[in-house]
Design a protein around this motif. Structure first.
Motif, PDB file in Angstrom:
ATOM      1  N   PRO A 251       0.776  -1.240  -0.058  1.00 30.42           N
ATOM      2  CA  PRO A 251       0.141  -0.114  -0.003  1.00 30.42           C
ATOM      3  C   PRO A 251       0.804   1.290   0.123  1.00 30.42           C
ATOM      4  O   PRO A 251       0.468   2.299  -0.573  1.00 30.42           O
ATOM      5  N   ASP A 252       1.910   1.134   0.555  1.00 31.39           N
ATOM      6  CA  ASP A 252       3.072   2.421   0.404  1.00 31.39           C
ATOM      7  C   ASP A 252       3.324   2.842  -0.979  1.00 31.39           C
ATOM      8  O   ASP A 252       3.206   3.920  -1.571  1.00 31.39           O
ATOM      9  N   PHE A 253       3.515   1.709  -1.762  1.00 29.98           N
ATOM     10  CA  PHE A 253       3.999   2.098  -3.006  1.00 29.98           C
ATOM     11  C   PHE A 253       2.744   2.470  -3.839  1.00 29.98           C
ATOM     12  O   PHE A 253       2.760   3.349  -4.747  1.00 29.98           O
ATOM     13  N   GLY A 254       1.625   1.748  -3.435  1.00 28.26           N
ATOM     14  CA  GLY A 254       0.318   2.114  -4.182  1.00 28.26           C
ATOM     15  C   GLY A 254       0.063   3.632  -4.051  1.00 28.26           C
ATOM     16  O   GLY A 254      -0.693   4.238  -5.122  1.00 28.26           O
ATOM     17  N   VAL A 255      -0.103   4.121  -2.878  1.00 28.35           N
ATOM     18  CA  VAL A 255      -0.398   5.484  -2.575  1.00 28.35           C
ATOM     19  C   VAL A 255       0.641   6.193  -3.360  1.00 28.35           C
ATOM     20  O   VAL A 255       0.186   7.402  -3.839  1.00 28.35           O
ATOM     21  N   TRP A 256       2.045   5.952  -3.227  1.00 24.38           N
ATOM     22  CA  TRP A 256       3.009   6.867  -3.923  1.00 24.38           C
ATOM     23  C   TRP A 256       2.604   6.903  -5.461  1.00 24.38           C
ATOM     24  O   TRP A 256       2.789   7.962  -5.970  1.00 24.38           O
ATOM     25  N   ALA A 268      -5.582   5.504 -10.054  1.00 23.52           N
ATOM     26  CA  ALA A 268      -5.883   6.872  -9.247  1.00 23.52           C
ATOM     27  C   ALA A 268      -5.762   6.682  -7.837  1.00 23.52           C
ATOM     28  O   ALA A 268      -5.777   7.540  -7.164  1.00 23.52           O
ATOM     29  N   ASP A 269      -5.910   5.422  -7.378  1.00 24.06           N
ATOM     30  CA  ASP A 269      -5.726   5.252  -5.958  1.00 24.06           C
ATOM     31  C   ASP A 269      -4.726   3.898  -5.774  1.00 24.06           C
ATOM     32  O   ASP A 269      -4.557   3.380  -6.585  1.00 24.06           O
ATOM     33  N   ARG A 274      -2.792  -1.595  -7.290  1.00 18.88           N
ATOM     34  CA  ARG A 274      -2.670  -2.950  -7.072  1.00 18.88           C
ATOM     35  C   ARG A 274      -3.324  -3.912  -8.190  1.00 18.88           C
ATOM     36  O   ARG A 274      -2.621  -4.885  -8.501  1.00 18.88           O
ATOM     37  N   LYS A 275      -4.471  -3.585  -8.596  1.00 15.17           N
ATOM     38  CA  LYS A 275      -5.075  -4.226  -9.779  1.00 15.17           C
ATOM     39  C   LYS A 275      -4.286  -3.998 -10.868  1.00 15.17           C
ATOM     40  O   LYS A 275      -4.079  -5.090 -11.650  1.00 15.17           O
ATOM     41  N   THR A 276      -3.535  -3.091 -11.144  1.00 12.10           N
ATOM     42  CA  THR A 276      -2.652  -2.588 -12.240  1.00 12.10           C
ATOM     43  C   THR A 276      -1.476  -3.965 -12.336  1.00 12.10           C
ATOM     44  O   THR A 276      -1.201  -4.418 -13.114  1.00 12.10           O
ATOM     45  N   SER A 450       6.753   3.167   9.545  1.00  6.83           N
ATOM     46  CA  SER A 450       7.241   3.274   8.103  1.00  6.83           C
ATOM     47  C   SER A 450       7.505   2.109   7.397  1.00  6.83           C
ATOM     48  O   SER A 450       7.213   0.968   7.923  1.00  6.83           O
ATOM     49  N   GLY A 451       7.465   2.171   6.027  1.00  6.54           N
ATOM     50  CA  GLY A 451       7.704   0.851   5.216  1.00  6.54           C
ATOM     51  C   GLY A 451       9.231   0.751   4.927  1.00  6.54           C
ATOM     52  O   GLY A 451      10.021   1.522   5.649  1.00  6.54           O
ATOM     53  N   GLY A 452       9.500  -0.201   4.221  1.00  5.42           N
ATOM     54  CA  GLY A 452      11.085  -0.440   3.708  1.00  5.42           C
ATOM     55  C   GLY A 452      11.728  -1.240   4.609  1.00  5.42           C
ATOM     56  O   GLY A 452      10.999  -1.663   5.768  1.00  5.42           O
TER      57      GLY A 452
END
Length: 484
Positions: A251-256, A268-269, A274-276, A450-452
């Motif tokens: 989700p962090d990547f998805g938001v970015w 756009a979200d 994720r679907k892409t 945080s992520g990563g």
């Protein structure tokens, strides 16, 4: 940080020697020159038993480095950097970290690096694998596009046989318990009664095993991005945790990416991104794209995209690379040039990682069992497509573990600080809580929002960094677990 590469290692050959293994370091010299090597970094070697149950037998060379404190009047001791992996080198970590560590830490410690046994300049091992067996989607056990694991089983048996044939006598003596013993020999060779260390990723498990086996010689212990220490599963659980970690951190990547939809067109979200990704991976399963420059793999497959995702989630700095690759693949445009390690480095890493994971614990070898696991895992965790629970070389490893895996213990001084990102793709928070539980009153945990992968001075935040720095400087653990 990893991008399209798995791990990097310098595979330089040294010799197995049969010499006493108790000598202290008497001489330091210049390190071999290399990119980024600080001129203050010194190097030496020590000898340790190849087989600790036969200390009078052959020994192996450990390459050790240091950057001394510039303020000996306030020096506390040494801070050993335990690298991750298994299979990552650490000899030049002092040169890297001296640029990042706070001055108050550098004042109090000599920063010590080393290549673990079997890695880089420390008597490296190799299984002599065929180039095709070093592809990035083979070094992690991704199933076929349809979920089948027949090719995994054949590859796994091939790798195990190659390691038995080409790995030499050292291959069966690479384990985390021997890694911990080597750390204590480094401490003794440096003339230190106690040792402080900072272990990251697999280095957290190696450090935890050392702190359990040698609690009286530990000083200040920082374990960063923690492995689940379950002694019944050990590395089997680490692999399984990729499924959880990637789901936690995607989700962090998805938001970015959604915030940059006009640049990359991935959605756009976060849900759309994720679907892409899932749709693109499925399409590449059916119709891989040619990827000029990618060796030994010449195609961008769905599994190679999934492996790229896992590596990219290690740091937000990798997000543009992943998003650019996805954009190019969606538009069937020219793919960006991959960043890949040299074959010799992959050979060394694959052999060392395999030996550690397989010698620490036995693995089940039922194909039917793994087929069922993969099927269930693919349904629940589609981003990793069953890889985390698949069959691997350890199922056919020809050597039995020489010892039982270590059960991390709460017996010992209260001198362990765990620091952990909440959304880590490789060592998820849920697994780190198991490490916290195992240490009991010996430890405190700092959970960082945080992520990563990697926290202190990496993907963390000012609160987490300050807590670690204060502990290294003063030795004071927080009164209770802390959220940052």
């Amino acid at each position: 940080m990893k991008t399209l590469a798995l791990l990097s290692a310098a595979a330089l050959t040294t010799t197995l020697l049969a010499t006493p293994a108790h000598a202290a370091v008497t001489q330091w010299g210049a390190c071999l020159p290399g990119q980024g090597v600080d001129p203050r970094q010194e190097c030496t070697t020590i000898e340790v038993p190849m087989d600790y149950s036969a200390p009078g037998g052959p020994s192996v060379t450990l390459a050790v480095s240091r950057i001394k404190t510039a303020r000996p009047e306030v020096r506390r001791g040494v801070l050993l950097i335990i690298p991750g992996g298994p299979g990552s080198p650490g000899l030049n970590r002092p040169s890297t970290l001296v640029k990042k560590l706070p001055q108050e830490v550098l004042d109090r410690y000599d920063i010590i690096g080393f290549d673990p046994r079997g890695v880089g300049k420390s008597s490296p091992v190799s299984c002599g694998l065929a180039p095709a067996d070093l592809s990035l989607t083979r070094l992690k056990p991704y199933p076929d596009a349809d979920g089948g694991i027949a090719e995994n089983a054949a590859w796994s048996r091939r790798i195990a046989e190659a390691c038995a044939r080409n790995g030499g006598p050292l291959i069966r003596h690479i384990s985390t318990r021997n890694h911990a013993r080597d750390i204590d020999r480094i401490r003794a060779a440096l003339g230190e009664e106690k040792i402080s260390y900072w272990g990251v990723s697999y280095g957290t498990y190696a450090g935890a095993v050392h702190a359990t086996m040698f609690p009286a010689t530990t000083d200040r212990v920082v374990l960063d991005s923690n492995d689940d220490p379950d002694p019944r599963k050990v590395s089997r659980q680490w692999l399984a945790n990729y499924a959880v970690g990637v789901e936690d951190s995607f989700p962090d990547f998805g938001v970015w990416a959604a915030a940059r939809d006009s640049d990359y067109g991935l959605g756009a979200d976060a849900a759309a991104v994720r679907k892409t990704f899932l749709d693109l991976a499925a399409r590449l399963d059916r119709e891989p794209l040619a990827w000029p420059g990618a060796k030994p793999e010449q195609l961008l497959t769905g599994n190679l995209l999934r492996e790229t995702l896992l590596n990219a989630l290690y740091s937000t700095a990798n997000y543009p690379m992943l998003a650019g690759l996805m954009k190019a693949a969606l538009n069937r445009a020219e793919l960006p040039m991959p960043n890949q390690p040299e074959e010799a480095a992959l050979q060394n890493t694959a052999a060392h990682a395999g030996a550690t994971m397989c010698n620490d614990i036995e693995w089940p070898n039922s194909i039917a069992r793994h087929e069922q696991q993969v099927k269930r895992n693919r349904a629940v965790y589609p981003l990793t497509a069953g890889m985390p629970v698949n069959l691997g070389p350890c199922a056919y490893w020809p050597f039995k573990p020489a010892e039982q895996a270590t059960r991390i213990s709460s017996r010992g001084p209260a001198n362990v600080l765990l620091i952990q990102n909440l959304r880590d793709p490789s060592t998820p928070y849920s697994g780190a809580l198991k490490m916290r539980e195992a240490f009991g009153q010996r430890a405190r945990m700092v959970a960082v929002d945080s992520g990563g992968h990697g926290v202190y001075l990496a993907n963390g935040n000012a609160c987490g960094d300050r807590t670690v720095t204060d502990f290294l400087v003063t030795g004071h653990l927080p009164a209770r677990d802390r959220n940052c």
